[in-house]
Motif scaffolding. Structure first.
Motif, PDB file in Angstrom:
ATOM      1  N   ARG A   1       0.809  -1.308   0.058  1.00  0.00           N
ATOM      2  CA  ARG A   1       0.173  -0.016  -0.039  1.00  0.00           C
ATOM      3  C   ARG A   1       0.902   1.206  -0.138  1.00  0.00           C
ATOM      4  NH1 ARG A   1      -5.246   1.339   1.271  1.00  0.00           N
ATOM      5  NH2 ARG A   1      -5.640   3.577   2.317  1.00  0.00           N
ATOM      6  N   GLY A   2       0.710   2.267  -0.933  1.00  0.00           N
ATOM      7  CA  GLY A   2       1.403   3.308  -0.996  1.00  0.00           C
ATOM      8  C   GLY A   2       2.690   3.476  -1.963  1.00  0.00           C
TER       9      GLY A   2
ATOM     10  N   LEU B   1       9.317   1.718  -3.510  1.00  0.00           N
ATOM     11  CA  LEU B   1       9.134   3.098  -3.695  1.00  0.00           C
ATOM     12  C   LEU B   1       7.786   3.526  -3.127  1.00  0.00           C
ATOM     13  CD1 LEU B   1      10.270   6.028  -4.217  1.00  0.00           C
ATOM     14  CD2 LEU B   1       9.308   5.743  -6.408  1.00  0.00           C
ATOM     15  N   THR B   2       7.736   4.374  -2.059  1.00  0.00           N
ATOM     16  CA  THR B   2       6.305   4.880  -1.572  1.00  0.00           C
ATOM     17  C   THR B   2       6.225   6.211  -1.873  1.00  0.00           C
ATOM     18  OG1 THR B   2       6.994   5.120   0.497  1.00  0.00           O
ATOM     19  CG2 THR B   2       6.119   2.850   0.046  1.00  0.00           C
ATOM     20  N   CYS B   3       4.948   6.671  -2.192  1.00  0.00           N
ATOM     21  CA  CYS B   3       4.805   8.148  -2.734  1.00  0.00           C
ATOM     22  C   CYS B   3       3.347   8.626  -2.304  1.00  0.00           C
ATOM     23  CB  CYS B   3       5.043   8.344  -4.117  1.00  0.00           C
ATOM     24  SG  CYS B   3       6.644   7.831  -5.093  1.00  0.00           S
ATOM     25  N   ALA B   4       3.249   9.700  -1.765  1.00  0.00           N
ATOM     26  CA  ALA B   4       2.101  10.265  -1.582  1.00  0.00           C
ATOM     27  C   ALA B   4       1.382  10.727  -3.034  1.00  0.00           C
ATOM     28  CB  ALA B   4       2.088  11.506  -0.700  1.00  0.00           C
ATOM     29  N   ARG B   5       2.183  11.252  -3.707  1.00  0.00           N
ATOM     30  CA  ARG B   5       1.653  11.661  -4.988  1.00  0.00           C
ATOM     31  C   ARG B   5       3.109  11.503  -6.097  1.00  0.00           C
ATOM     32  NH1 ARG B   5      -2.211  12.487  -3.059  1.00  0.00           N
ATOM     33  NH2 ARG B   5      -3.571  14.292  -3.004  1.00  0.00           N
TER      34      ARG B   5
ATOM     35  N   GLY C   1      10.911   8.780 -19.094  1.00  0.00           N
ATOM     36  CA  GLY C   1      11.743   8.223 -18.341  1.00  0.00           C
ATOM     37  C   GLY C   1      12.112   9.067 -17.056  1.00  0.00           C
ATOM     38  N   THR C   2      11.414  10.129 -16.909  1.00  0.00           N
ATOM     39  CA  THR C   2      11.594  10.910 -15.622  1.00  0.00           C
ATOM     40  C   THR C   2      10.514  11.024 -14.790  1.00  0.00           C
ATOM     41  OG1 THR C   2      13.146  12.534 -16.916  1.00  0.00           O
ATOM     42  CG2 THR C   2      11.990  13.168 -15.016  1.00  0.00           C
ATOM     43  N   GLY C   3      10.804  10.692 -13.381  1.00  0.00           N
ATOM     44  CA  GLY C   3       9.306  10.697 -12.500  1.00  0.00           C
ATOM     45  C   GLY C   3       9.712  11.500 -11.293  1.00  0.00           C
ATOM     46  N   ILE C   4       8.739  11.811 -10.689  1.00  0.00           N
ATOM     47  CA  ILE C   4       8.515  12.993  -9.600  1.00  0.00           C
ATOM     48  C   ILE C   4       7.783  12.128  -8.414  1.00  0.00           C
ATOM     49  CG2 ILE C   4       6.660  14.528 -10.261  1.00  0.00           C
ATOM     50  CD1 ILE C   4      10.054  15.561  -8.609  1.00  0.00           C
ATOM     51  N   CYS C   5       8.389  11.794  -7.324  1.00  0.00           N
ATOM     52  CA  CYS C   5       7.697  11.481  -5.989  1.00  0.00           C
ATOM     53  C   CYS C   5       7.650  12.177  -5.103  1.00  0.00           C
ATOM     54  CB  CYS C   5       8.548  10.097  -5.687  1.00  0.00           C
ATOM     55  SG  CYS C   5       7.903   9.196  -4.213  1.00  0.00           S
ATOM     56  N   LEU C   6       6.379  12.464  -4.634  1.00  0.00           N
ATOM     57  CA  LEU C   6       6.197  13.435  -3.378  1.00  0.00           C
ATOM     58  C   LEU C   6       5.942  12.465  -2.164  1.00  0.00           C
ATOM     59  CD1 LEU C   6       4.161  16.321  -4.770  1.00  0.00           C
ATOM     60  CD2 LEU C   6       6.585  16.056  -5.143  1.00  0.00           C
ATOM     61  N   GLN C   7       6.739  12.768  -1.206  1.00  0.00           N
ATOM     62  CA  GLN C   7       6.714  11.870   0.123  1.00  0.00           C
ATOM     63  C   GLN C   7       6.288  12.513   1.181  1.00  0.00           C
ATOM     64  OE1 GLN C   7      10.382   9.832   0.264  1.00  0.00           O
ATOM     65  NE2 GLN C   7       9.778   7.969  -1.093  1.00  0.00           N
TER      66      GLN C   7
END
Length: 349
Positions: free
Chosen positions: A79-80, A99-103, A109-115
């Motif tokens: 979950r997450g 990898l867990t992210c809120a958004r 090929g580029t990612g953004i993860c908001l934690q």
């Protein structure tokens, strides 16, 4: 001779000691039961709910084609986590990354993860810039709670929005901060509020300006976003090179540009003062608005699956704190359909 056994008289002190001993034994038994129950609950927490999606650990990447990536909201140990499914079988088996992210969002090929990581004294919020293997390239501290994230079609630019006060767009008082990152030079614009604003054809300055919900065009210069000021929201078109934004239409929130660059999907507040939004599509040439078939309130930045179909998150029915992804035709026809149960933050690869 008859021997008589002396009769023992229970004193008040002894009676209290026996009551105390019984209470201790009872509490010890209850504590053991609680520990065993918690252990059983922890074991069950690692299992998906009966009838739920199958989620397995793996190594999904941003280089995979015809996949849908999202934040897994299904119950269980993943979950997450960022997960992936085939675009042709969105309700099939999920592969979850470590990898867990809120958004989350990704493109080219580029990612953004908001934690958002709760701490003992203070909550730690951060943005992770990811490569195609979902490895962290750079980390940026966030000034508030994660809200929105987007990557330009080329992967060169990323944007994210956080709440620096309040917890949602429906709060009576909230403030946002939207940041822009050039992933090639690593130049960070901490706040979009440093851009010049042209409102109704004139330069505009106000202390209450807020931005959120950036969406990028394919030219690596044009973007669209929400501008909030004086109690009203506006769709703005921006230029990264000129560092300016210009208002286009009112009552537009969380825009999402279509792949062909001709339309913007957005949520429109349909009842003044209430947290009720309907999803619309705006033709950028004519400014004609088309209401979509979804009749539930959509508090999300929609994602285009293609030039004809939109996807968005809605609260899951009966699952507290969870959401499902739905899709609907972008021309106002048809009916909404469930795309991925237990999911949010969709990014089509």
């Amino acid at each position: 001779m008859t021997v008589t056994t002396p009769r023992t008289t229970m004193t008040p002190l002894r009676r209290r000691l026996l009551v105390l001993l019984a209470a201790v034994l009872l509490l010890a038994g209850a504590g053991t039961a609680v520990v065993l129950h918690a252990a059983g609950r922890a074991d069950r927490a690692g299992q998906a709910q009966p009838g739920g999606p199958t989620v397995t650990a793996g190594r999904p990447t941003l280089g995979q084609k015809d996949r849908l990536m999202f934040v897994n909201a299904a119950a269980g140990p993943h979950r997450g986590a960022v997960a992936s499914v085939p675009a042709g079988d969105p309700q099939g088996r999920r592969t979850a990354a470590d990898l867990t992210c809120a958004r989350f969002y990704a493109a080219a090929g580029t990612g953004i993860c908001l934690q958002s990581n709760p701490g003992v004294l203070k909550q730690s919020n951060r943005a992770l810039l990811l490569d195609s293997e979902l490895r962290t390239v750079r980390t940026f501290a966030l000034a508030g709670t994660p809200s929105r994230a987007r990557v330009s079609p080329s992967g060169r630019f990323a944007a994210w929005t956080v709440f620096v006060s309040g917890e949602s767009y429906s709060s009576a008082f909230f403030s946002t901060r939207t940041s822009l990152l050039d992933t090639r030079t690593m130049k960070l614009t901490p706040s979009l509020e440093t851009f010049s604003v042209v409102k109704d054809g004139k330069p505009y300055h106000a202390s209450d300006v807020n931005f959120w919900g950036v969406t990028f065009a394919a030219d690596d210069d044009t973007f669209y976003a929400t501008l909030n000021t004086a109690g009203r929201t506006h769709l703005v078109r921006g230029s990264l090179s000129r560092r300016t934004v210009t208002t286009l239409a009112e009552n537009v929130e969380c825009p999402s540009l279509s792949p062909d660059g001709t339309r913007v999907a957005y949520k429109k507040r349909v009842l003044s003062g209430a947290s009720l939004w309907h999803e619309y599509v705006l033709d950028l040439r004519t400014l004609r608005q088309t209401p979509l078939a979804e009749r539930h309130s959509v508090d999300d930045q929609a994602t285009w699956l293609d030039d004809r179909t939109l996807a968005y998150a809605l609260p899951a029915n009966g699952r507290v704190g969870s959401s499902d992804l739905w899709s609907v035709p972008a021309d106002g026809t048809g009916t909404p359909r469930l795309l991925i149960a237990g999911a949010s933050s969709l990014a089509p690869l």
